[in-house]
Design a protein around this motif. Sequence first.
Motif, PDB file in Angstrom:
ATOM      1  N   MET A 187       0.922  -1.419   0.085  1.00 16.64           N
ATOM      2  CA  MET A 187       0.221   0.223   0.012  1.00 16.64           C
ATOM      3  C   MET A 187       0.936   1.329   0.081  1.00 16.64           C
ATOM      4  SD  MET A 187      -3.038   0.618  -0.495  1.00 16.64           S
ATOM      5  CE  MET A 187      -4.343   0.887   0.218  1.00 16.64           C
ATOM      6  N   ARG A 188       2.167   1.437   0.957  1.00 18.63           N
ATOM      7  CA  ARG A 188       3.095   2.169   0.995  1.00 18.63           C
ATOM      8  C   ARG A 188       3.332   2.696  -0.210  1.00 18.63           C
ATOM      9  NH1 ARG A 188       8.514   2.547   4.316  1.00 18.63           N
ATOM     10  NH2 ARG A 188       8.754   4.729   3.368  1.00 18.63           N
ATOM     11  N   TYR A 189       3.916   1.439  -1.068  1.00 12.89           N
ATOM     12  CA  TYR A 189       4.035   1.661  -2.754  1.00 12.89           C
ATOM     13  C   TYR A 189       3.266   1.937  -3.713  1.00 12.89           C
ATOM     14  CZ  TYR A 189       8.132  -1.536  -1.617  1.00 12.89           C
ATOM     15  OH  TYR A 189       8.476  -1.667  -1.041  1.00 12.89           O
ATOM     16  N   LEU A 190       1.870   1.532  -3.580  1.00 18.53           N
ATOM     17  CA  LEU A 190       0.792   2.639  -4.179  1.00 18.53           C
ATOM     18  C   LEU A 190       0.374   3.838  -3.830  1.00 18.53           C
ATOM     19  CD1 LEU A 190      -1.475   1.593  -6.633  1.00 18.53           C
ATOM     20  CD2 LEU A 190      -3.104   1.362  -5.040  1.00 18.53           C
ATOM     21  N   LYS A 191       0.722   4.178  -2.978  1.00 17.66           N
ATOM     22  CA  LYS A 191       0.356   6.149  -2.538  1.00 17.66           C
ATOM     23  C   LYS A 191       1.406   6.622  -3.194  1.00 17.66           C
ATOM     24  CE  LYS A 191      -0.011   8.374   2.188  1.00 17.66           C
ATOM     25  NZ  LYS A 191       0.236   8.626   3.485  1.00 17.66           N
ATOM     26  N   ALA A 192       2.845   6.550  -2.922  1.00 15.48           N
ATOM     27  CA  ALA A 192       3.770   6.784  -3.533  1.00 15.48           C
ATOM     28  C   ALA A 192       4.345   7.090  -5.751  1.00 15.48           C
ATOM     29  CB  ALA A 192       5.252   6.078  -2.907  1.00 15.48           C
ATOM     30  N   VAL A 193       3.569   6.324  -5.394  1.00 15.43           N
ATOM     31  CA  VAL A 193       3.297   6.351  -7.209  1.00 15.43           C
ATOM     32  C   VAL A 193       2.114   7.046  -7.576  1.00 15.43           C
ATOM     33  CG1 VAL A 193       3.213   4.387  -9.098  1.00 15.43           C
ATOM     34  CG2 VAL A 193       4.259   3.920  -7.390  1.00 15.43           C
ATOM     35  N   LEU A 194       0.736   6.327  -6.369  1.00 13.93           N
ATOM     36  CA  LEU A 194      -0.196   7.758  -6.953  1.00 13.93           C
ATOM     37  C   LEU A 194       0.153   8.978  -6.608  1.00 13.93           C
ATOM     38  CD1 LEU A 194      -2.972   5.689  -6.011  1.00 13.93           C
ATOM     39  CD2 LEU A 194      -1.925   6.226  -8.699  1.00 13.93           C
ATOM     40  N   ALA A 195       0.966   9.692  -5.701  1.00 10.73           N
ATOM     41  CA  ALA A 195       1.102  10.907  -5.762  1.00 10.73           C
ATOM     42  C   ALA A 195       2.512  10.957  -6.454  1.00 10.73           C
ATOM     43  CB  ALA A 195       1.985  10.629  -4.278  1.00 10.73           C
ATOM     44  N   ALA A 196       3.103  10.625  -7.401  1.00 15.63           N
ATOM     45  CA  ALA A 196       4.644  11.306  -8.155  1.00 15.63           C
ATOM     46  C   ALA A 196       3.734  10.733  -9.956  1.00 15.63           C
ATOM     47  CB  ALA A 196       5.291  10.114  -7.255  1.00 15.63           C
ATOM     48  N   LEU A 197       2.595  10.021  -9.849  1.00 15.79           N
ATOM     49  CA  LEU A 197       1.510  10.626 -10.822  1.00 15.79           C
ATOM     50  C   LEU A 197       0.886  11.748 -11.307  1.00 15.79           C
ATOM     51  CD1 LEU A 197       0.565   6.998 -11.774  1.00 15.79           C
ATOM     52  CD2 LEU A 197       3.136   8.213 -13.063  1.00 15.79           C
ATOM     53  N   ILE A 198       0.444  11.827 -10.122  1.00 15.65           N
ATOM     54  CA  ILE A 198      -0.274  13.363  -9.850  1.00 15.65           C
ATOM     55  C   ILE A 198       0.095  14.344  -9.848  1.00 15.65           C
ATOM     56  CG2 ILE A 198      -1.858  14.467  -8.806  1.00 15.65           C
ATOM     57  CD1 ILE A 198      -3.395  11.614  -7.716  1.00 15.65           C
ATOM     58  N   GLY A 199       1.748  13.842  -8.961  1.00 11.48           N
ATOM     59  CA  GLY A 199       2.710  15.323  -9.086  1.00 11.48           C
ATOM     60  C   GLY A 199       2.463  15.941  -7.601  1.00 11.48           C
ATOM     61  N   ILE A 200       1.517  15.662  -6.388  1.00 16.90           N
ATOM     62  CA  ILE A 200       1.656  15.832  -5.798  1.00 16.90           C
ATOM     63  C   ILE A 200       2.358  14.842  -4.382  1.00 16.90           C
ATOM     64  CG2 ILE A 200       0.026  17.539  -5.472  1.00 16.90           C
ATOM     65  CD1 ILE A 200      -2.134  15.206  -4.742  1.00 16.90           C
TER      66      ILE A 200
END
Length: 56
Positions: A1-14
Amino acid sequence: MRYLKAVLAALIGIQSEKNRRDDFSQPSPFGYIVVGIVTVICFLILLMLIVRWVVS
């Protein structure tokens, strides 16, 4: 879940500076790479399905 949160934040840019430092302090980037590739593939499939639905 930590990885997914980090990847989604990176894709969105926040992402906070603290979370970015925590992500880069991990010993191996393998989990982030795998989750990133799977997330992008899922996004592309979803985008193709939406386009097919709109066009038809």
